[in-house]
Scaffold this active site. Structure first.
Site, PDB file in Angstrom:
ATOM      1  N   GLY A   1       0.802  -1.218   0.000  1.00 34.56           N
ATOM      2  CA  GLY A   1       0.000   0.000   0.000  1.00 34.56           C
ATOM      3  C   GLY A   1       0.837   1.271   0.000  1.00 34.56           C
ATOM      4  N   THR A   2       1.909   1.269   0.757  1.00 37.28           N
ATOM      5  CA  THR A   2       2.736   2.476   0.866  1.00 37.28           C
ATOM      6  C   THR A   2       3.342   2.837  -0.491  1.00 37.28           C
ATOM      7  OG1 THR A   2       3.221   1.949   3.160  1.00 37.28           O
ATOM      8  CG2 THR A   2       4.720   3.487   2.069  1.00 37.28           C
TER       9      THR A   2
ATOM     10  N   GLN B   1      -7.880  -0.763   2.951  1.00 38.52           N
ATOM     11  CA  GLN B   1      -8.745  -1.396   3.955  1.00 38.52           C
ATOM     12  C   GLN B   1     -10.006  -2.017   3.359  1.00 38.52           C
ATOM     13  OE1 GLN B   1      -8.177  -2.016   7.200  1.00 38.52           O
ATOM     14  NE2 GLN B   1      -6.206  -0.980   7.275  1.00 38.52           N
TER      15      GLN B   1
ATOM     16  N   SER C   1      -3.302  -3.663  -0.892  1.00 39.12           N
ATOM     17  CA  SER C   1      -2.185  -4.405  -0.311  1.00 39.12           C
ATOM     18  C   SER C   1      -2.658  -5.798   0.122  1.00 39.12           C
ATOM     19  CB  SER C   1      -1.695  -3.613   0.903  1.00 39.12           C
ATOM     20  OG  SER C   1      -0.580  -4.223   1.473  1.00 39.12           O
ATOM     21  N   ALA C   2      -1.845  -6.833  -0.178  1.00 43.87           N
ATOM     22  CA  ALA C   2      -2.306  -8.216   0.061  1.00 43.87           C
ATOM     23  C   ALA C   2      -2.422  -8.589   1.532  1.00 43.87           C
ATOM     24  CB  ALA C   2      -1.344  -9.191  -0.627  1.00 43.87           C
ATOM     25  N   HIS C   3      -1.586  -7.969   2.398  1.00 42.06           N
ATOM     26  CA  HIS C   3      -1.568  -8.471   3.778  1.00 42.06           C
ATOM     27  C   HIS C   3      -2.801  -8.067   4.600  1.00 42.06           C
ATOM     28  CE1 HIS C   3      -0.099  -4.953   6.283  1.00 42.06           C
ATOM     29  NE2 HIS C   3       0.308  -4.529   5.113  1.00 42.06           N
TER      30      HIS C   3
ATOM     31  N   CYS D   1      -0.190   4.466  18.947  1.00 42.07           N
ATOM     32  CA  CYS D   1       0.238   3.336  18.122  1.00 42.07           C
ATOM     33  C   CYS D   1       1.179   3.719  17.005  1.00 42.07           C
ATOM     34  CB  CYS D   1      -0.963   2.610  17.540  1.00 42.07           C
ATOM     35  SG  CYS D   1      -1.977   3.632  16.497  1.00 42.07           S
TER      36      CYS D   1
HETATM   37  C1  LIG Z   1      -5.289   2.807   4.665  1.00 37.47           C
HETATM   38  C2  LIG Z   1      -3.899   2.280   4.535  1.00 37.47           C
HETATM   39  N1  LIG Z   1      -3.106   2.739   3.568  1.00 37.47           N
HETATM   40  C3  LIG Z   1      -1.854   2.295   3.396  1.00 37.47           C
HETATM   41  C4  LIG Z   1      -1.315   1.345   4.242  1.00 37.47           C
HETATM   42  C5  LIG Z   1       0.079   0.858   4.014  1.00 37.47           C
HETATM   43  O1  LIG Z   1       0.055  -0.413   3.423  1.00 37.47           O
HETATM   44  P1  LIG Z   1       1.348  -1.364   3.446  1.00 37.47           P
HETATM   45  O2  LIG Z   1       1.516  -1.832   4.855  1.00 37.47           O
HETATM   46  O3  LIG Z   1       1.018  -2.497   2.506  1.00 37.47           O
HETATM   47  O4  LIG Z   1       2.500  -0.550   2.955  1.00 37.47           O
HETATM   48  C6  LIG Z   1      -2.106   0.837   5.288  1.00 37.47           C
HETATM   49  C7  LIG Z   1      -1.540  -0.140   6.245  1.00 37.47           C
HETATM   50  O5  LIG Z   1      -1.838  -0.139   7.410  1.00 37.47           O
HETATM   51  C8  LIG Z   1      -3.442   1.315   5.428  1.00 37.47           C
HETATM   52  O6  LIG Z   1      -4.228   0.862   6.408  1.00 37.47           O
END
Ligand SMILES: Cc1ncc(COP(=O)(O)O)c(C=O)c1O
Length: 387
Positions: free
Chosen positions: A71-72, A179, A199-201, A325
């Site tokens: 996702g990042t 999400q 994002s897959a995780h 957090c």
């Molecule tokens: C809304 C959202 N965007 C982006 C991310 C980042 O994703 P990743 O951990 O795959 O880089 C997250 C992860 O918590 C997220 O909840």
């Protein structure tokens, strides 16, 4: 001790069927998908199969899907990629105050490099008002980025409406759907989005693999230069086991998504009602209805979220707080601050995010343990009640 995992918004366990689907790609079909021999070409076919599967899930075209590391990276690529590609047209970006740091920090970076960013204010439930988006648009706006659902408070944003506004004004529109991907139906045409991150995780797949949907015709520069992978839009040898895992994860999610969303919504509402009935001075954070089926986020007055988390952990319940957090500081989260949670409550925020293994008994157990912990903490809390 019974262990109950209620932190699925942070990450999900990898489904054993996903692990099984990944295994051959470590030691049997291990070839580089760019290689011309059979073992490389078999890996390539898997990548293209998964690309088609994801495209079909999103109602997109396969060539509009780029595999990323998560996702990042997808958020960074979408925002910086469009911003730099559109520099000749304008330098104005619109986003909201409760986006994930992957979006906010990218925007802050761009602010240091000549871009202007408007961070729209969300209402008390976390919603962005589409009229605010309309009003914020200037002749120089090149990108709007609003998340599909918030990772802390679960609020689902009016993406289709915002996308319609963006489309009418000819502005590219990105949504962070990390999400919601694999949890809610996602159709890029109905949502009117040009770019979408996932994002897959977060859907029982492996960490370190994600996608960016980029609508055909969207102007975007690349950041990873090197090989010709992903049509030159993202160089680097493909993470084939990760892609195979993502493919299995989305196949499974597609099969069970609707039923699971209904089941979780009912558990969610039971948990929220139970907490509100058994603990006084609580606030439900986020929208009561327009929220992720698995998300419960409450602020419990006059105690520290971290203390609640640690006490719950001792009872076998793993969940998160919005109080501390994101860093080791005691600063409340930017999301809770942005939606105006009062000072006496913001430090006692609790996020419980359910998943496929969450049962009704788990909810009953939390409802039995949590009020006891809150009573104990409040009895020793130095914070004076103000009413
Ligand atoms: C809304 C959202 N965007 C982006 C991310 C980042 O994703 P990743 O951990 O795959 O880089 C997250 C992860 O918590 C997220 O909840």
């Amino acid at each position: 001790m019974k262990r109950i995992y209620l932190d699925h918004a942070a990450t999900t366990p990898v489904d054993p069927r996903v692990v099984e689907a990944m295994l051959p790609y470590f030691h049997e079909v291990f070839g580089n998908p760019s290689s011309l021999h059979a073992i490389g070409q078999e890996a390539r076919r898997t990548i293209e199969d998964v690309r088609e599967r994801i495209a079909s899930f999103l109602a997109a075209k396969p060539e509009e899907i780029i595999f990323t590391s998560g996702g990042t990276e997808s958020d960074n690529t979408a925002i910086k990629g469009v911003a730099y590609a559109m520099e000749d047209k304008g330098n104005h970006i619109i986003t909201s105050s409760i986006e994930h740091h992957a979006v906010l920090e990218t925007c802050r970076y761009l602010e240091k490099h000549g871009f202007h960013v408007i961070y729209l204010r969300n209402d008390k439930s976390g919603l962005v008002d589409p009229d605010d988006v309309r009003r914020a648009i200037t002749a120089k706006t090149v990108l709007i980025s609003i998340m599909h659902a918030n990772n802390e408070i679960g609020t689902i944003e009016p993406i289709a409406e915002i996308g319609e506004i963006a489309r009418q004004r000819g502005i590219f529109f990105h949504t962070d759907a990390v999400q919601t991907f694999g949890h809610l139906p996602l159709n890029v045409n109905e949502l009117n989005v040009d770019l979408l991150s996932a994002s897959a995780h977060k859907l029982y797949g492996p960490k370190g693999i994600g996608i960016l949907y980029v609508r055909e015709g969207t102007r975007m520069v690349s950041f990873l230069h090197g090989g010709e992978q992903e049509r030159g839009r993202r160089a680097s040898t493909h993470n084939v086991p990760g892609i195979a895992g993502l493919g299995k994860a989305i196949e499974l999610a597609r099969e069970m998504m609707d039923k699971e969303a209904r089941r979780l919504t009912s558990l969610r509402d039971k948990m929220i009602k139970g907490i509100q009935e058994s603990i006084d001075d609580t606030i439900l954070n986020g929208h009561p209805v327009k929220r992720l089926p698995n998300n419960i986020n409450v602020s419990i007055g006059y105690i520290e979220g971290e203390a609640i988390i640690l006490n719950l952990d001792r009872e076998g319940i793993a969940c998160a707080t919005g109080s501390a957090c994101t860093s080791s500081s005691m600063e409340p989260s930017h999301v809770l601050t942005a939606i105006g949670i009062p000072h006496d409550f913001v430090h006692g925020s609790l996020r419980l995010t359910m998943g496929r293994a969450t049962s009704e008994e788990d909810i009953d157990y939390v409802l039995e343990v949590l009020p006891r912990i809150v009573d104990k903490l409040r009895s020793i809390s130095p914070v004076k009640r103000t009413f």
